[in-house]
Write a protein that holds these residues in place. Structure first.
Motif, PDB file in Angstrom:
ATOM      1  N   UNK A 139       7.721  -4.807  -3.287  1.00 56.12           N
ATOM      2  CA  UNK A 139       6.583  -3.943  -3.689  1.00 56.12           C
ATOM      3  C   UNK A 139       5.396  -4.148  -2.617  1.00 56.12           C
ATOM      4  N   UNK A 140       5.313  -5.284  -2.031  1.00 54.28           N
ATOM      5  CA  UNK A 140       4.333  -5.297  -1.038  1.00 54.28           C
ATOM      6  C   UNK A 140       4.518  -4.611   0.016  1.00 54.28           C
ATOM      7  N   UNK A 141       5.832  -4.754   0.701  1.00 48.90           N
ATOM      8  CA  UNK A 141       6.029  -3.610   1.727  1.00 48.90           C
ATOM      9  C   UNK A 141       5.802  -2.094   1.327  1.00 48.90           C
ATOM     10  N   UNK A 142       6.383  -1.940   0.165  1.00 47.70           N
ATOM     11  CA  UNK A 142       6.023  -0.430  -0.339  1.00 47.70           C
ATOM     12  C   UNK A 142       4.859  -0.032  -0.516  1.00 47.70           C
ATOM     13  N   UNK A 143       4.018  -1.075  -0.973  1.00 48.80           N
ATOM     14  CA  UNK A 143       2.298  -0.459  -1.011  1.00 48.80           C
ATOM     15  C   UNK A 143       1.805  -0.451   0.378  1.00 48.80           C
ATOM     16  N   UNK A 144       2.242  -1.183   1.217  1.00 50.20           N
ATOM     17  CA  UNK A 144       1.574  -1.105   2.560  1.00 50.20           C
ATOM     18  C   UNK A 144       1.972   0.219   3.314  1.00 50.20           C
ATOM     19  N   UNK A 145       3.304   0.796   2.860  1.00 57.17           N
ATOM     20  CA  UNK A 145       4.070   1.764   3.645  1.00 57.17           C
ATOM     21  C   UNK A 145       3.051   2.932   2.923  1.00 57.17           C
ATOM     22  N   UNK A 146       2.686   3.022   1.827  1.00 55.43           N
ATOM     23  CA  UNK A 146       2.386   3.956   1.032  1.00 55.43           C
ATOM     24  C   UNK A 146       0.858   4.406   1.626  1.00 55.43           C
ATOM     25  N   UNK A 147       0.029   3.427   2.292  1.00 56.47           N
ATOM     26  CA  UNK A 147      -1.143   3.698   2.742  1.00 56.47           C
ATOM     27  C   UNK A 147      -1.314   4.324   4.214  1.00 56.47           C
TER      28      UNK A 147
ATOM     29  N   UNK B 229      10.412   4.801   6.506  1.00 55.52           N
ATOM     30  CA  UNK B 229      10.863   3.288   5.794  1.00 55.52           C
ATOM     31  C   UNK B 229      10.641   3.443   4.563  1.00 55.52           C
ATOM     32  N   UNK B 230       9.626   4.193   4.111  1.00 58.47           N
ATOM     33  CA  UNK B 230       9.231   4.330   2.473  1.00 58.47           C
ATOM     34  C   UNK B 230      10.312   4.961   1.776  1.00 58.47           C
ATOM     35  N   UNK B 231      10.934   6.014   2.341  1.00 61.40           N
ATOM     36  CA  UNK B 231      11.696   6.922   1.547  1.00 61.40           C
ATOM     37  C   UNK B 231      13.044   6.094   1.343  1.00 61.40           C
ATOM     38  N   UNK B 232      13.199   4.978   2.048  1.00 63.64           N
ATOM     39  CA  UNK B 232      14.631   4.119   1.995  1.00 63.64           C
ATOM     40  C   UNK B 232      14.454   3.144   0.919  1.00 63.64           C
ATOM     41  N   UNK B 233      13.083   2.876   0.350  1.00 60.71           N
ATOM     42  CA  UNK B 233      12.619   1.945  -0.602  1.00 60.71           C
ATOM     43  C   UNK B 233      12.465   2.527  -1.906  1.00 60.71           C
ATOM     44  N   UNK B 234      12.610   1.647  -3.045  1.00 59.68           N
ATOM     45  CA  UNK B 234      12.063   1.870  -4.346  1.00 59.68           C
ATOM     46  C   UNK B 234      11.544   0.689  -4.939  1.00 59.68           C
ATOM     47  N   UNK B 235      10.162   0.834  -5.069  1.00 56.13           N
ATOM     48  CA  UNK B 235       9.399  -0.093  -5.737  1.00 56.13           C
ATOM     49  C   UNK B 235       8.140   0.278  -6.133  1.00 56.13           C
ATOM     50  N   UNK B 236       7.302  -0.753  -6.898  1.00 59.40           N
ATOM     51  CA  UNK B 236       5.988  -0.404  -7.100  1.00 59.40           C
ATOM     52  C   UNK B 236       4.968  -0.450  -6.178  1.00 59.40           C
ATOM     53  N   UNK B 237       3.989   0.326  -6.475  1.00 60.73           N
ATOM     54  CA  UNK B 237       2.699   0.328  -5.517  1.00 60.73           C
ATOM     55  C   UNK B 237       1.613  -0.725  -6.103  1.00 60.73           C
TER      56      UNK B 237
END
Length: 783
Positions: free
Chosen positions: A523-531, A540-548
């Motif tokens: 979720x740390x990586x997913x959150x960083x990608x979201x910004x 990269x974000x589209x290949x993951x599934x996590x919380x923000x």
């Protein structure tokens, strides 16, 4: 008070206004007198022979006061020659085209003149040091025509008007023909079972009422074309159609009024309607293909932000000068070439060069027109004029291609000229022979039988009906042929050139490998990608599934990556260069993720190939097609894709103009199909014998292509090729049948063995066979 006809414009006027020259010639005004004198003094009197009896547009004495506006917005120059595209109002026949081209070609300083008779669009090149544009415009004015700058909106309006006119004529033809056939069935039935003369006369009159608008309204296009052809000493299928239908109509009127013999109004309606449908298809298919540059206009007619002191002002691209500083912000398109002097930004070149990955531009980097800024902003110094920039050059090439690209003649039209003349001659000889032998009345009946039975209905239907079915089948399969003739052209091509980005690939980055060096909270990586809005981050974000998680101290470093904090952890994501002391080698694009300055994961990304690409390429090669790939990507990327797809010949690192050059050179050797997507492919599409674009492609490439694959699937390409070959085969079968049919039936009719009634039935039967064979294409095609 008497009347007289002006020697120049052919108009009829009261003799009170006669103006005469020294030779006693009579004119309605000084304008016509001066034009007449100019033409004859310059050896151009042939114009009046070519003009025939048509009215000519009268000379205008108005001048051009805003010629500077022409230079500013419409004239292009390479430093030596100037060029402009004009619409010349008043052109209505080949004589007008001939006159304008002849006058301008003989004018000192004019190096090239080309006029499209269908659109009245002219391309003129001249040496501005020898002759000025105002002189050229006034020269055109002096011979009676009005030149105006080419406006794509007006071109589209003319095409739409013609389309509406043809649609109305086709509706009349179809409606009347459908109804007249019901009457004809009753007459045919009465011929064998018996029918009173009164009922027969009523039915004949009903057919006459229905056939007349078909011949004179729907068929007016054939009469007009036949007249122009005769005036220019050419004979085509339109003359045969008009002659056959007219003779059958005239004889039918005679038979109806004299109540002696059979009428053939149904044959008249069927001949005109079926052939006209083919003409209508051409009109609707050309509505966007002929000189339509609206999408280009919206791209170019724009303003840019030019730096003036410490502020910026919007300025027209035509007013930008060398050395000016332009600022480009996220979301804006670059319109003029230059060199970056300050700032940085990621740019999408995929629609221009085919480069699938964003390009980071920093100071001293070369920036090319057509690129779109994805993030960041920068200032760059203008190094070329707007006219000399890459995007402007591409548009200039497209304009030239749309005007000069040659048409491929249909097989039926190649045969029809001699066929038409032969049948008309045979009809006349038959009439003369039987007139001296048995009398005029019997001679007319036998000659009409020859014309009717040999009427090029089956020959005329051979191509349009087969192509009509082909177009219909193609549309159901998501294949749009912009012109019926493209089906034949595609069937003859054996070399296929593919663009890579957006065509063989999806123009979409995909994670192909993920390497983890340590365990961490995803979720740390997913959150960083979201910004981040960068395409690599999104992939990269589209290949993951996590919380923000909610991050703090977020910083976007243009072209490198993003940093942030979550609680007590320092997060960084981006390129290898963004990671301190970290090295990682790969041919793919990389995204690195670190926690507290330690890289914990690396993601490798590549442009994802279409799932069907490999099978399609293999199938084409199995069918003996030569397959070539063009791309703007570097050698490593191009080689990897080519090897994966089994393509042995490929070109890499090519810009749009280089792509077009390669396609043109290949096309000079043998007909080439170009399959592309994006602005960078537009010129190459126009350079090939057949240009094919995917439906998801840029509007410009779809505009300039000959075939559009709506399904956005390369399997549609296989279907398009198969359909084109089957359609051409059907056309050849139809032509062969119609020629054999005529070779057998015409001698029988000339010998007097076939009366007009059975000639019409035989002709109708031949048409039905052609239609059935064409309709069978729907069953035979299994694409």
């Amino acid at each position: 008070m008497g009347k007289f006809k002006c020697l120049h414009c052919k108009g009829v006027f009261d003799d009170s206004g006669i103006i005469k020259d020294g030779l006693g010639n009579e004119f309605c005004c000084n304008g016509c007198k001066n034009v007449y004198g100019f033409l004859n003094s310059n050896g151009l009197g042939e114009f009046y022979e070519r003009l025939g009896k048509e009215n000519h547009v009268k000379a205008s004495v108005s001048s051009f006061e805003n010629v500077d506006n022409f230079y500013k917005n419409y004239v292009k120059s390479d430093g030596e020659l100037s060029e402009i595209y004009l619409i010349i109002d008043g052109i209505h026949c080949s004589a007008c085209v001939w006159l304008n081209e002849k006058v301008l070609a003989n004018t000192a300083g004019v190096t090239e003149i080309s006029i499209n008779a269908a659109t009245n669009k002219a391309q003129i090149k001249w040496d501005d040091s020898t002759i000025k544009l105002i002189e050229i415009l006034n020269l055109i004015k002096s011979i009676g025509y009005n030149p105006v700058p080419y406006d794509p909106n007006k071109a589209e309006a003319r095409a739409s008007a013609k389309r509406r006119e043809f649609y109305a004529k086709m509706l009349v033809g179809v409606f009347c023909t459908m109804n007249i056939m019901w009457v004809a069935i009753a007459l045919y039935g009465g011929y064998f079972s018996g029918m009173s003369k009164e009922i027969k006369d009523i039915l004949h009159f009903a057919e006459f009422v229905l056939a007349s608008p078909v011949l004179f309204y729907t068929g007016s296009e054939f009469f007009r074309s036949a007249y122009v052809g005769l005036k220019n000493k050419t004979v085509g299928m339109d003359l045969s159609v008009a002659a056959g239908a007219s003779i059958a109509y005239i004889y039918s009127v005679y038979a109806m009024l004299s109540r002696n013999g059979e009428v053939y109004f149904d044959s008249v309606a069927m001949i005109i309607t079926f052939v006209f449908i083919g003409k209508f298809l051409e009109v609707i298919s050309k509505k966007k293909a002929i000189d339509s540059l609206d999408s280009l206009s919206s791209m170019l007619v724009n303003e840019v932000s030019v730096k003036v002191g410490n502020s910026y002002e919007l300025r027209s691209v035509n007013d930008v000068r060398l050395g000016d500083i332009i600022i480009v912000r996220a979301g804006e398109r670059v319109l003029i070439d230059g060199v970056v002097v300050a700032g940085a930004g990621s740019f999408d070149y995929s629609s221009l060069s085919g480069e699938s990955l964003p390009v980071l531009l920093a100071p001293k980097g070369v920036i090319t027109s057509g690129a779109i800024c994805l993030d960041g902003s920068l200032e760059y110094e203008v190094t070329t004029s707007f006219e000399a920039s890459m995007l402007s050059k591409i548009i200039a090439l497209l304009e030239s291609a749309s005007l000069k690209k040659p048409n491929i003649e249909k097989m039926a039209n190649q045969i029809s000229a001699k066929f038409s003349l032969t049948i008309l001659a045979l009809g006349l000889l038959t009439f003369l022979f039987w007139a001296f032998s048995t009398g005029v009345s019997n001679a007319i009946i036998i000659a009409v039988s020859v014309i009717i039975i040999a009427c090029p209905c089956a020959l005329s239907l051979a191509t349009p009906v087969a192509t009509l079915v082909g177009l219909g089948v193609g549309l159901k399969k998501g294949i749009v042929f912009k012109e019926a003739k493209i089906i034949e052209s595609l069937a003859k091509c054996q070399t296929i050139v593919f663009d890579k980005t957006g065509t063989l690939s999806k123009s979409k980055l995909k994670v192909v490998k993920a390497t983890k060096f340590d365990e961490f909270d995803m979720s740390l990586l997913y959150s960083l990608l979201s910004v981040s809005t960068h395409p690599i981050s999104k992939a990269v974000m589209s290949s993951l599934d996590a919380e923000i998680y909610e991050l703090k101290d977020v910083q976007n470093i243009v072209g490198k990556g993003v940093s942030a904090r979550y609680k007590n952890q320092a997060l960084k994501g981006g390129s290898v260069d963004f990671m301190s002391g970290f090295e990682f080698s790969s041919d793919n694009s990389l995204y690195c993720f670190s926690i507290d300055e330690k890289v914990v994961a690396v993601f490798e990304l590549a442009d994802e190939l279409r799932s069907e690409a490999k099978d399609v390429i293999s199938s084409l090669k199995a069918n003996k097609f030569k397959v070539i790939m063009l791309t703007g990507d570097n050698e490593k990327v191009a080689s990897k894709v080519a090897n994966e797809l089994g393509i042995s010949e490929f070109y890499y690192s090519k810009d749009p103009l280089q792509k077009a050059t390669i396609v043109k050179e290949l096309n000079d050797k043998s007909p080439v199909v170009m399959v592309g997507d994006g602005i960078n492919d537009a010129v190459a599409l126009s350079s090939a014998s057949v240009g094919i674009s995917l439906g998801s492609g840029a509007a410009l490439s779809v505009e300039r292509s000959d075939v559009v694959l709506l399904n956005d699937d390369l399997n549609s390409l296989k279907n398009a090729i198969l359909l084109s070959k089957m359609t051409l085969q059907t056309v050849k079968q139809n032509l062969a049948f119609s020629l054999v049919y005529n070779a057998v039936t015409v001698p029988l009719a000339m010998a007097g063995f076939i009366i007009p009634l059975f000639a019409a039935i035989s002709m109708s039967l031949s048409s039905i066979i052609v239609v059935i064979n064409s309709a069978a294409l729907r069953v035979k095609f299994k694409g």
